[in-house]
Design a protein around this motif. Structure first.
Motif, mmCIF file in Angstrom:
data_model
loop_
_atom_site.group_PDB
_atom_site.id
_atom_site.type_symbol
_atom_site.label_atom_id
_atom_site.label_comp_id
_atom_site.label_asym_id
_atom_site.label_seq_id
_atom_site.Cartn_x
_atom_site.Cartn_y
_atom_site.Cartn_z
ATOM 1 N N ILE A 138 -16.907 -9.441 -0.815
ATOM 2 C CA ILE A 138 -17.370 -8.072 -0.558
ATOM 3 C C ILE A 138 -16.300 -7.078 -0.992
ATOM 4 N N LEU A 139 -15.055 -7.337 -0.605
ATOM 5 C CA LEU A 139 -13.954 -6.462 -1.001
ATOM 6 C C LEU A 139 -13.851 -6.375 -2.521
ATOM 7 N N LYS A 140 -13.943 -7.516 -3.176
ATOM 8 C CA LYS A 140 -13.857 -7.554 -4.642
ATOM 9 C C LYS A 140 -14.918 -6.673 -5.274
ATOM 10 N N SER A 141 -16.130 -6.730 -4.727
ATOM 11 C CA SER A 141 -17.234 -5.938 -5.261
ATOM 12 C C SER A 141 -17.039 -4.448 -4.986
ATOM 13 N N VAL A 142 -16.657 -4.113 -3.770
ATOM 14 C CA VAL A 142 -16.483 -2.704 -3.387
ATOM 15 C C VAL A 142 -15.390 -2.041 -4.214
ATOM 16 N N LEU A 143 -14.285 -2.757 -4.402
ATOM 17 C CA LEU A 143 -13.146 -2.192 -5.128
ATOM 18 C C LEU A 143 -13.188 -2.479 -6.626
ATOM 19 N N ASN A 144 -14.199 -3.251 -7.031
ATOM 20 C CA ASN A 144 -14.359 -3.576 -8.450
ATOM 21 C C ASN A 144 -13.096 -4.217 -9.026
ATOM 22 N N LEU A 145 -12.555 -5.188 -8.294
ATOM 23 C CA LEU A 145 -11.356 -5.881 -8.751
ATOM 24 C C LEU A 145 -11.702 -6.814 -9.907
ATOM 25 N N LYS A 146 -10.916 -6.756 -10.964
ATOM 26 C CA LYS A 146 -11.180 -7.563 -12.166
ATOM 27 C C LYS A 146 -10.446 -8.900 -12.150
ATOM 28 N N GLU A 147 -9.590 -9.091 -11.133
ATOM 29 C CA GLU A 147 -8.808 -10.320 -10.995
ATOM 30 C C GLU A 147 -7.907 -10.581 -12.195
ATOM 31 N N VAL A 148 -7.356 -9.512 -12.726
ATOM 32 C CA VAL A 148 -6.318 -9.603 -13.749
ATOM 33 C C VAL A 148 -5.009 -9.215 -13.062
ATOM 34 N N PRO A 149 -4.062 -10.141 -12.975
ATOM 35 C CA PRO A 149 -2.832 -9.851 -12.221
ATOM 36 C C PRO A 149 -2.081 -8.628 -12.754
ATOM 37 N N VAL A 150 -1.553 -7.850 -11.841
ATOM 38 C CA VAL A 150 -0.724 -6.698 -12.188
ATOM 39 C C VAL A 150 0.557 -7.198 -12.842
ATOM 40 N N PRO A 151 0.969 -6.607 -13.961
ATOM 41 C CA PRO A 151 2.235 -7.011 -14.581
ATOM 42 C C PRO A 151 3.384 -6.882 -13.584
ATOM 43 N N ASN A 152 4.252 -7.873 -13.556
ATOM 44 C CA ASN A 152 5.426 -7.881 -12.673
ATOM 45 C C ASN A 152 5.070 -7.906 -11.188
ATOM 46 N N TYR A 153 3.830 -8.286 -10.864
ATOM 47 C CA TYR A 153 3.432 -8.297 -9.455
ATOM 48 C C TYR A 153 4.342 -9.193 -8.616
ATOM 49 N N SER A 154 4.616 -10.386 -9.107
ATOM 50 C CA SER A 154 5.412 -11.342 -8.342
ATOM 51 C C SER A 154 6.795 -10.789 -8.029
ATOM 52 N N ALA A 155 7.449 -10.204 -9.028
ATOM 53 C CA ALA A 155 8.795 -9.652 -8.820
ATOM 54 C C ALA A 155 8.756 -8.480 -7.851
ATOM 55 N N MET A 156 7.747 -7.602 -8.000
ATOM 56 C CA MET A 156 7.634 -6.456 -7.114
ATOM 57 C C MET A 156 7.361 -6.906 -5.680
ATOM 58 N N SER A 157 6.483 -7.872 -5.515
ATOM 59 C CA SER A 157 6.135 -8.364 -4.184
ATOM 60 C C SER A 157 7.346 -8.973 -3.486
ATOM 61 N N LYS A 158 8.134 -9.739 -4.229
ATOM 62 C CA LYS A 158 9.334 -10.352 -3.652
ATOM 63 C C LYS A 158 10.336 -9.280 -3.238
ATOM 64 N N GLU A 159 10.489 -8.251 -4.064
ATOM 65 C CA GLU A 159 11.440 -7.187 -3.758
ATOM 66 C C GLU A 159 11.008 -6.418 -2.512
ATOM 67 N N ILE A 160 9.717 -6.087 -2.425
ATOM 68 C CA ILE A 160 9.226 -5.364 -1.256
ATOM 69 C C ILE A 160 9.375 -6.217 0.004
ATOM 70 N N SER A 161 9.088 -7.515 -0.102
ATOM 71 C CA SER A 161 9.247 -8.413 1.044
ATOM 72 C C SER A 161 10.702 -8.461 1.498
#
Length: 200
Positions: A138-161
């Protein structure tokens, strides 16, 4: 490796108890450099940044969850002011989306959604009641997520964590305005008073 990752996840879950942007910040001005000295745990180059680093007298960093109703309410209250102060060059706003352990869809949103403007963030929160705490399809449909990973997502997520642990950030939203920490949902009037006090 799995044990290390599991330990890391447990640490994050312990720190997060409730619900109360990777774009680089270029041409960092003296104001931001001073903040880096004061708040060493924050990487001002990690997250989604909006505003002019050369003219901004106010630097605001927000740690938020797209599934947190307080985060939605904060954006609803102060969104128009954020735009105004960014537009007039007095505010640099850095948005750091977190993977809150209470909200299982956060990681999916953060992995597949990279806001290009403040409107993008506010548009998601405008749909909050339609997707929050709903099954992922439902969330995927509402937000129209394309399931293409954001560039540098992993590095950004680790830094924020890392920042969440180092800064002992335990609730969302958590906000730093010129180095001062806030854990509350401002009204429009309260937020404007804070910003104006830093400009006068």
């Amino acid at each position: 490796m799995k044990k290390i990752f599991l330990f890391f996840c447990i640490g994050i879950c312990i720190f997060f108890t409730g619900c109360t942007s990777k774009t680089k910040v270029a041409n960092t001005n003296n104001n931001t450099k001073n903040l880096e000295k004061k708040l060493k745990f924050i990487d001002y180059n990690s997250g989604y940044s909006f505003g002019n680093t050369k003219t901004a007298k106010i630097v605001m960093v927000e740690y938020a969850s797209y599934e947190c109703i307080d985060c939605r309410n904060l954006q609803k209250n102060i969104g128009s002011l954020l735009k105004t102060y960014i537009k007039n060059g007095s505010l640099l706003y850095i948005y750091k989306p977190i993977n809150h352990p209470k909200f299982k869809n956060d990681e999916k949103i953060n992995m597949y959604f990279a806001p290009k403007s403040l409107d993008d963030i506010q548009n998601i929160f405008n749909k909050f009641d339609s997707y929050s705490r709903k099954p992922y399809p439902i969330l995927k449909s509402v937000l129209n997520l394309k399931e293409v990973p954001v560039p540098n997502y992993s590095a950004m997520s680790k830094e924020i964590s890392r920042e969440l642990i180092s800064g002992k950030i335990t609730t969302t939203p958590t906000i730093y305005i010129n180095g001062k920490k806030y854990e509350e949902v401002f009204t429009k009037k309260e937020f404007q008073k804070i910003l104006n006090s830093l400009l006068n």
